[in-house]
Design a protein around this motif. Structure first.
Motif, PDB file in Angstrom:
ATOM      1  N   ASN A   1       0.878  -1.262  -0.047  1.00  0.00           N
ATOM      2  CA  ASN A   1      -0.191  -0.105  -0.038  1.00  0.00           C
ATOM      3  C   ASN A   1       0.818   1.408   0.075  1.00  0.00           C
ATOM      4  O   ASN A   1       1.696   1.488   0.582  1.00  0.00           O
TER       5      ASN A   1
ATOM      6  N   ASP B   1      -1.685   8.005   0.838  1.00  0.00           N
ATOM      7  CA  ASP B   1      -2.649   8.769   0.179  1.00  0.00           C
ATOM      8  C   ASP B   1      -1.792   9.927  -0.775  1.00  0.00           C
ATOM      9  O   ASP B   1      -0.999  10.237  -0.165  1.00  0.00           O
ATOM     10  N   ARG B   2      -2.444  10.147  -1.802  1.00  0.00           N
ATOM     11  CA  ARG B   2      -1.674  10.923  -2.763  1.00  0.00           C
ATOM     12  C   ARG B   2      -1.451  12.411  -2.357  1.00  0.00           C
ATOM     13  O   ARG B   2      -0.630  13.256  -2.768  1.00  0.00           O
ATOM     14  N   ARG B   3      -2.554  12.599  -1.208  1.00  0.00           N
ATOM     15  CA  ARG B   3      -2.472  14.137  -0.510  1.00  0.00           C
ATOM     16  C   ARG B   3      -1.066  14.280   0.099  1.00  0.00           C
ATOM     17  O   ARG B   3      -0.704  15.369   0.604  1.00  0.00           O
TER      18      ARG B   3
ATOM     19  N   LEU C   1      -5.258  13.902   6.596  1.00  0.00           N
ATOM     20  CA  LEU C   1      -4.485  13.170   6.695  1.00  0.00           C
ATOM     21  C   LEU C   1      -4.231  12.523   8.009  1.00  0.00           C
ATOM     22  O   LEU C   1      -4.541  13.478   9.038  1.00  0.00           O
TER      23      LEU C   1
ATOM     24  N   LEU D   1      -2.089   8.589   5.557  1.00  0.00           N
ATOM     25  CA  LEU D   1      -3.436   7.955   5.564  1.00  0.00           C
ATOM     26  C   LEU D   1      -4.642   8.991   5.622  1.00  0.00           C
ATOM     27  O   LEU D   1      -4.237   9.899   6.485  1.00  0.00           O
ATOM     28  N   THR D   2      -5.505   8.591   4.796  1.00  0.00           N
ATOM     29  CA  THR D   2      -6.718   9.544   5.078  1.00  0.00           C
ATOM     30  C   THR D   2      -7.142   9.095   6.632  1.00  0.00           C
ATOM     31  O   THR D   2      -6.933   8.187   7.112  1.00  0.00           O
TER      32      THR D   2
END
Length: 167
Positions: free
Chosen positions: A15, A18-20, A124, A143-144
């Protein structure tokens, strides 16, 4: 590596953050760079005789910081990986110095979710898995909020169901 239940397969975690996380890491670089650049710039503006000695390092530091803010977050996004199985937490990080950490479920002591102000701004969170390791906690960054909460809940459930390792 073995646990009380069996063998942990050593393979790269799957994994990505997240792109953010790219924006979050970029903002961290920019803030880290902005403080010393601002101090040097203000001092350069106020102290005439030392102006060139202060403004030149400020400009160099600003350029290096901007370059790092553009390049490193993309690189980190490509190298940071994580995964949780019923046996262990796997985390792979690092751009220059690659680090691969594995925390067997039987060794996990606490699971924490952290959302600093800058992380909250980007939506995040970071999950911190604490073990008895001298190396310290394993962190899963970028992570979100929802993924972090679900992951913390899953890790808590799995560790409660996993018998401790007496070795």
């Amino acid at each position: 590596m073995t646990t009380g239940e069996g063998t942990i397969r050593l393979r790269p975690p799957r994994n990505a953050p997240d792109r953010r996380a790219v924006g979050w890491w970029r903002a961290q670089w920019l803030l880290l760079t902005a403080a010393p650049v601002a101090v040097l710039g203000i001092l350069g503006a106020l102290i005439g005789p030392a102006r060139s000695w202060l403004l030149m390092p400020a400009a160099v530091l600003a350029a290096v910081g901007l370059l790092c803010a553009v390049l490193f977050p993309f690189w980190w996004f490509r190298t940071h990986r994580w995964e949780v199985t019923d046996e262990a937490v796997y985390v792979s990080t690092g751009a220059f110095l690659r680090e691969w950490r594995i925390a067997p479920m039987s060794r996990i002591q606490t699971v924490d979710t952290v959302r600093g102000p800058l992380e909250q701004l980007f939506g995040l969170a970071t999950v911190t898995v604490t073990t008895a390791s001298a190396k310290g906690a394993v962190q899963i960054e970028g992570l979100t909020h929802q993924v972090a909460a679900e992951l913390a809940e899953r890790l808590t459930r799995i560790t409660q169901e996993t018998p401790g390792d007496a070795t």
